[in-house]
Design an enzyme around this catalytic site. Structure first.
Site, PDB file in Angstrom:
ATOM      1  N   TYR A  13       0.829  -1.225   0.000  1.00  0.00           N
ATOM      2  CA  TYR A  13       0.000   0.000   0.000  1.00  0.00           C
ATOM      3  C   TYR A  13       0.862   1.273   0.000  1.00  0.00           C
ATOM      4  CZ  TYR A  13      -3.164   3.471   2.154  1.00  0.00           C
ATOM      5  OH  TYR A  13      -3.881   4.602   2.471  1.00  0.00           O
ATOM      6  N   ASP A  60      12.655 -12.209  -1.059  1.00  0.00           N
ATOM      7  CA  ASP A  60      12.341 -12.064   0.359  1.00  0.00           C
ATOM      8  C   ASP A  60      13.511 -11.413   1.095  1.00  0.00           C
ATOM      9  OD1 ASP A  60      11.743 -12.872   3.177  1.00  0.00           O
ATOM     10  OD2 ASP A  60      10.119 -13.924   2.151  1.00  0.00           O
ATOM     11  N   SER A 126       6.528   3.342  13.221  1.00  0.00           N
ATOM     12  CA  SER A 126       5.104   3.550  13.469  1.00  0.00           C
ATOM     13  C   SER A 126       4.897   4.285  14.784  1.00  0.00           C
ATOM     14  CB  SER A 126       4.427   2.173  13.557  1.00  0.00           C
ATOM     15  OG  SER A 126       3.147   2.283  14.120  1.00  0.00           O
ATOM     16  N   TYR A 150       3.967  -6.979  17.115  1.00  0.00           N
ATOM     17  CA  TYR A 150       4.189  -6.101  15.956  1.00  0.00           C
ATOM     18  C   TYR A 150       4.894  -4.818  16.402  1.00  0.00           C
ATOM     19  CZ  TYR A 150       3.285  -2.445  12.550  1.00  0.00           C
ATOM     20  OH  TYR A 150       3.444  -1.375  11.694  1.00  0.00           O
ATOM     21  N   LYS A 154       8.878  -3.246  15.690  1.00  0.00           N
ATOM     22  CA  LYS A 154       9.262  -1.899  15.225  1.00  0.00           C
ATOM     23  C   LYS A 154      10.244  -1.259  16.206  1.00  0.00           C
ATOM     24  CE  LYS A 154       6.843  -1.685  11.450  1.00  0.00           C
ATOM     25  NZ  LYS A 154       7.539  -1.745  10.167  1.00  0.00           N
ATOM     26  N   ASN A 180      -1.581   7.427  11.172  1.00  0.00           N
ATOM     27  CA  ASN A 180      -2.521   6.472  10.567  1.00  0.00           C
ATOM     28  C   ASN A 180      -2.677   6.729   9.062  1.00  0.00           C
ATOM     29  OD1 ASN A 180      -3.082   6.338  13.500  1.00  0.00           O
ATOM     30  ND2 ASN A 180      -4.674   4.920  12.863  1.00  0.00           N
TER      31      ASN A 180
HETATM   32  P1  NAD Z   1       1.589  -3.676   3.069  1.00  0.00           P
HETATM   33  O1  NAD Z   1       1.365  -5.019   3.670  1.00  0.00           O
HETATM   34  O2  NAD Z   1       0.615  -3.177   2.068  1.00  0.00           O
HETATM   35  O3  NAD Z   1       3.047  -3.620   2.403  1.00  0.00           O
HETATM   36  C1  NAD Z   1       4.134  -4.364   2.911  1.00  0.00           C
HETATM   37  C2  NAD Z   1       4.785  -5.073   1.732  1.00  0.00           C
HETATM   38  O4  NAD Z   1       5.913  -5.819   2.201  1.00  0.00           O
HETATM   39  C3  NAD Z   1       3.829  -6.054   1.049  1.00  0.00           C
HETATM   40  O5  NAD Z   1       3.859  -5.810  -0.350  1.00  0.00           O
HETATM   41  C4  NAD Z   1       4.420  -7.425   1.380  1.00  0.00           C
HETATM   42  O6  NAD Z   1       4.182  -8.365   0.343  1.00  0.00           O
HETATM   43  C5  NAD Z   1       5.888  -7.095   1.555  1.00  0.00           C
HETATM   44  N1  NAD Z   1       6.632  -8.004   2.425  1.00  0.00           N
HETATM   45  C6  NAD Z   1       6.298  -8.441   3.666  1.00  0.00           C
HETATM   46  N2  NAD Z   1       7.252  -9.248   4.140  1.00  0.00           N
HETATM   47  C7  NAD Z   1       8.220  -9.315   3.196  1.00  0.00           C
HETATM   48  C8  NAD Z   1       9.463 -10.011   3.099  1.00  0.00           C
HETATM   49  N3  NAD Z   1       9.884 -10.819   4.072  1.00  0.00           N
HETATM   50  N4  NAD Z   1      10.225  -9.860   1.978  1.00  0.00           N
HETATM   51  C9  NAD Z   1       9.785  -9.068   0.970  1.00  0.00           C
HETATM   52  N5  NAD Z   1       8.612  -8.398   0.999  1.00  0.00           N
HETATM   53  C10 NAD Z   1       7.849  -8.523   2.101  1.00  0.00           C
HETATM   54  O7  NAD Z   1       1.748  -2.635   4.274  1.00  0.00           O
HETATM   55  P2  NAD Z   1       1.812  -1.048   4.256  1.00  0.00           P
HETATM   56  O8  NAD Z   1       0.580  -0.532   4.908  1.00  0.00           O
HETATM   57  O9  NAD Z   1       2.195  -0.563   2.912  1.00  0.00           O
HETATM   58  O10 NAD Z   1       3.004  -0.822   5.282  1.00  0.00           O
HETATM   59  C11 NAD Z   1       4.350  -0.650   4.860  1.00  0.00           C
HETATM   60  C12 NAD Z   1       5.245  -0.529   6.078  1.00  0.00           C
HETATM   61  O11 NAD Z   1       4.795   0.561   6.885  1.00  0.00           O
HETATM   62  C13 NAD Z   1       5.229  -1.763   6.990  1.00  0.00           C
HETATM   63  O12 NAD Z   1       6.544  -1.966   7.476  1.00  0.00           O
HETATM   64  C14 NAD Z   1       4.303  -1.357   8.110  1.00  0.00           C
HETATM   65  O13 NAD Z   1       4.611  -2.018   9.312  1.00  0.00           O
HETATM   66  C15 NAD Z   1       4.599   0.132   8.206  1.00  0.00           C
HETATM   67  N6  NAD Z   1       3.472   0.883   8.810  1.00  0.00           N
HETATM   68  C16 NAD Z   1       2.235   0.789   8.257  1.00  0.00           C
HETATM   69  C17 NAD Z   1       1.171   1.464   8.851  1.00  0.00           C
HETATM   70  C18 NAD Z   1      -0.229   1.341   8.280  1.00  0.00           C
HETATM   71  O14 NAD Z   1      -1.179   1.642   9.015  1.00  0.00           O
HETATM   72  N7  NAD Z   1      -0.412   0.938   7.028  1.00  0.00           N
HETATM   73  C19 NAD Z   1       1.376   2.242   9.994  1.00  0.00           C
HETATM   74  C20 NAD Z   1       2.670   2.344  10.513  1.00  0.00           C
HETATM   75  C21 NAD Z   1       3.726   1.659   9.904  1.00  0.00           C
HETATM   76  N1  UFG Z   2     -12.102   1.459  14.840  1.00  0.00           N
HETATM   77  C1  UFG Z   2     -13.445   1.210  14.958  1.00  0.00           C
HETATM   78  N2  UFG Z   2     -13.993   0.213  14.210  1.00  0.00           N
HETATM   79  C2  UFG Z   2     -13.261  -0.553  13.337  1.00  0.00           C
HETATM   80  C3  UFG Z   2     -11.874  -0.280  13.226  1.00  0.00           C
HETATM   81  C4  UFG Z   2     -11.331   0.726  14.007  1.00  0.00           C
HETATM   82  O1  UFG Z   2     -14.144   1.875  15.726  1.00  0.00           O
HETATM   83  O2  UFG Z   2     -13.801  -1.444  12.695  1.00  0.00           O
HETATM   84  C5  UFG Z   2     -11.519   2.566  15.632  1.00  0.00           C
HETATM   85  C6  UFG Z   2     -10.442   2.123  16.596  1.00  0.00           C
HETATM   86  O3  UFG Z   2     -10.987   1.737  17.822  1.00  0.00           O
HETATM   87  C7  UFG Z   2      -9.579   3.392  16.689  1.00  0.00           C
HETATM   88  C8  UFG Z   2      -9.700   3.989  15.288  1.00  0.00           C
HETATM   89  O4  UFG Z   2     -10.882   3.437  14.719  1.00  0.00           O
HETATM   90  O5  UFG Z   2     -10.133   4.284  17.605  1.00  0.00           O
HETATM   91  C9  UFG Z   2      -8.525   3.669  14.374  1.00  0.00           C
HETATM   92  O6  UFG Z   2      -8.322   2.262  14.346  1.00  0.00           O
HETATM   93  P1  UFG Z   2      -7.341   1.576  13.290  1.00  0.00           P
HETATM   94  O7  UFG Z   2      -7.401   0.103  13.517  1.00  0.00           O
HETATM   95  O8  UFG Z   2      -7.626   2.084  11.931  1.00  0.00           O
HETATM   96  O9  UFG Z   2      -5.908   2.167  13.681  1.00  0.00           O
HETATM   97  P2  UFG Z   2      -5.094   2.043  15.047  1.00  0.00           P
HETATM   98  O10 UFG Z   2      -4.734   3.437  15.450  1.00  0.00           O
HETATM   99  O11 UFG Z   2      -5.767   1.215  16.054  1.00  0.00           O
HETATM  100  O12 UFG Z   2      -3.814   1.228  14.572  1.00  0.00           O
HETATM  101  C10 UFG Z   2      -2.941   1.751  13.576  1.00  0.00           C
HETATM  102  C11 UFG Z   2      -2.255   0.612  12.833  1.00  0.00           C
HETATM  103  C12 UFG Z   2      -1.381  -0.170  13.765  1.00  0.00           C
HETATM  104  C13 UFG Z   2      -0.430   0.750  14.457  1.00  0.00           C
HETATM  105  C14 UFG Z   2      -1.166   1.875  15.139  1.00  0.00           C
HETATM  106  C15 UFG Z   2      -0.255   2.893  15.740  1.00  0.00           C
HETATM  107  O13 UFG Z   2      -3.221  -0.261  12.282  1.00  0.00           O
HETATM  108  O14 UFG Z   2      -0.620  -1.083  13.001  1.00  0.00           O
HETATM  109  O15 UFG Z   2      -1.982   2.558  14.179  1.00  0.00           O
HETATM  110  O16 UFG Z   2       0.551   3.419  14.741  1.00  0.00           O
HETATM  111  F1  UFG Z   2       0.269   0.041  15.379  1.00  0.00           F
END
Ligand code: NAD
Ligand code: UFG
Length: 350
Positions: A13, A60, A126, A150, A154, A180
């Site tokens: 993403y 990978d 994160s 998780y 990080k 977020n």
């Molecule tokens: P995502 O799952 O869409 O993208 C992660 C990508 O990494 C995927 O394409 C997956 O196939 C690939 N991947 C996973 N393990 C792998 C491996 N061992 N080797 C090669 N490729 C691998 O997730 P995203 O939302 O795009 O998140 C990207 C990064 O940002 C992640 O590290 C995630 O922890 C971090 N992050 C995401 C959020 C969020 O809410 N989306 C918030 C904070 C941090």
């Molecule tokens: N929420 C709902 N209903 C749902 C989903 C979420 O009410 O179906 C609420 C949650 O309780 C929270 C808010 O919407 O108050 C946001 O929830 P998210 O799950 O979208 O996001 P979080 O902040 O809980 O978690 C995100 C990432 C985690 C990361 C965290 C802190 O998903 O990976 O932010 O960075 F660890």
């Protein structure tokens, strides 16, 4: 200046939206992804939208041979490291898988980078590393803690990166702490494509709006927040992607190595009900919901002090909640199956 850049997890993403901006800025992009949570279709669309080729290596980060080959055949000025698993609940059930993939995978990547004399890294951290924050807004100097595997992965990676820089000051390392991430490319061609039932609020709301799910469960209506629902700092993925370009520019401009962490957020708190209302207005659809019990492990409120990113990286978020909702809806409405086959058929027509 343009550079050859390796993006791990670039088919995902945030990685795919970032790859698009790096290509548009003139960089040469190689993506390494094992497709465990993504589709190569995202990269096909990145190429179409940018009009530029992208090199894709299916592999990978936990595979030292794959990495050695990649780094011996290519010179990279920097690595933007997104690859990782990110589902909190899954990490509680499968901690070894999360530590192996995220922590051991990052170690393998760093060893390969070191051997290849490539020591410039932007890491996807994160806001989860702040645990349950004692003060809002959250600045980078706030204490760090983890409440699940998780988040701990990080935190461990941030700490091992600090140790690495302390041992060898040639490393330039920037940990970006995302708040977020939501939204989608304004073209409607790229967006978040969660597998199964979405864990996160925004993809769940958009699936309710398009009728794929009956209603949203609002997790908790009794938090100490203005309307009782959880408050978060939602940031548009296009702004987030731009933050990576700013991070790279910053690192490459430094005369010396450095380790630092920077928040990427808007600095504004949005409640679950704010999000529902704005999404309804942006999509013209209704989003039925009911308030249920709090989700275990959730915190009441979390939003960034975004001033360090502004001062150091000259970056700030430019897109608001309305754009986040409108762009998510455009992606959802045009790609009800995400990147799966029916979407590709639509692609061929354009
Ligand atoms: P995502 O799952 O869409 O993208 C992660 C990508 O990494 C995927 O394409 C997956 O196939 C690939 N991947 C996973 N393990 C792998 C491996 N061992 N080797 C090669 N490729 C691998 O997730 P995203 O939302 O795009 O998140 C990207 C990064 O940002 C992640 O590290 C995630 O922890 C971090 N992050 C995401 C959020 C969020 O809410 N989306 C918030 C904070 C941090
Ligand atoms: N929420 C709902 N209903 C749902 C989903 C979420 O009410 O179906 C609420 C949650 O309780 C929270 C808010 O919407 O108050 C946001 O929830 P998210 O799950 O979208 O996001 P979080 O902040 O809980 O978690 C995100 C990432 C985690 C990361 C965290 C802190 O998903 O990976 O932010 O960075 F660890």
């Amino acid at each position: 200046m343009t550079h050859p850049i390796l993006i791990t997890g670039g088919a995902g993403y945030i990685g795919s939206h970032t790859a698009l901006q790096f290509l548009r800025a003139g960089h040469t992009v190689t993506v390494l992804d094992n497709l465990s949570n993504s589709s190569p279709e995202s990269l096909a669309r990145v190429q179409t939208l940018s009009g530029k080729p992208i090199r894709f290596v299916e592999g990978d980060i936990t595979d030292p041979e794959c990495l050695a080959q990649l780094f011996s055949n290519n010179h990279f000025a920097a690595v933007i490291h997104f690859a990782g698993l990110k589902a909190v609940g899954e990490s509680v059930a499968q901690p070894l898988r999360y530590y192996q993939n995220n922590v051991a995978g990052t170690l393998c990547l760093l060893q390969a980078m070191d051997a290849a004399n490539c020591r410039t890294l932007v890491f996807s951290s994160s806001a989860t590393v702040y645990g349950d924050p004692q003060q809002l807004p959250i600045s980078e100097s706030a204490p760090r803690s983890a409440t699940n595997p998780y988040g701990r992965s990080k935190l461990m990676i941030e700490e091992l990166l600090e140790d690495l820089y302390a041992s060898d000051p040639r490393w330039r390392i920037l940990c970006l702490r995302y708040f977020n991430p939501v939204g989608a490319d304004p073209s409607g061609r790229m967006g978040e494509d969660p597998q199964g039932i979405p864990n996160n609020l925004m993809p769940f709301i958009s699936q309710v709006a398009c009728g794929a799910r009956a209603q949203l469960s609002v997790f908790g209506g009794d938090y100490a927040t203005p309307d009782g629902t959880g408050v978060r700092d939602y940031i548009h993925v296009v702004d987030l992607a731009a933050g990576h370009l700013a991070a790279l520019d910053y690192l490459l401009a430094q005369p010396q190595g450095e380790w630092l962490a920077v928040n990427l957020g808007t600095g504004h708190g949005i409640s679950v009900l704010d999000m529902v209302k704005t999404f309804e207005a942006a999509s013209g659809q209704s989003v039925p919901y009911s308030v249920v019990a709090r989700r275990p492990g959730d915190i009441a409120a979390c939003y960034a002090d975004a001033s360090k990113a502004h001062q150091l990286l000259h970056w700030q978020a430019t897109l608001g909640l309305q754009e986040m909702c409108a762009d998510t809806w455009r992606w959802q409405a045009q790609n009800p199956q995400g990147y799966r086959l029916s979407a590709s058929a639509g692609d061929k027509k354009s």
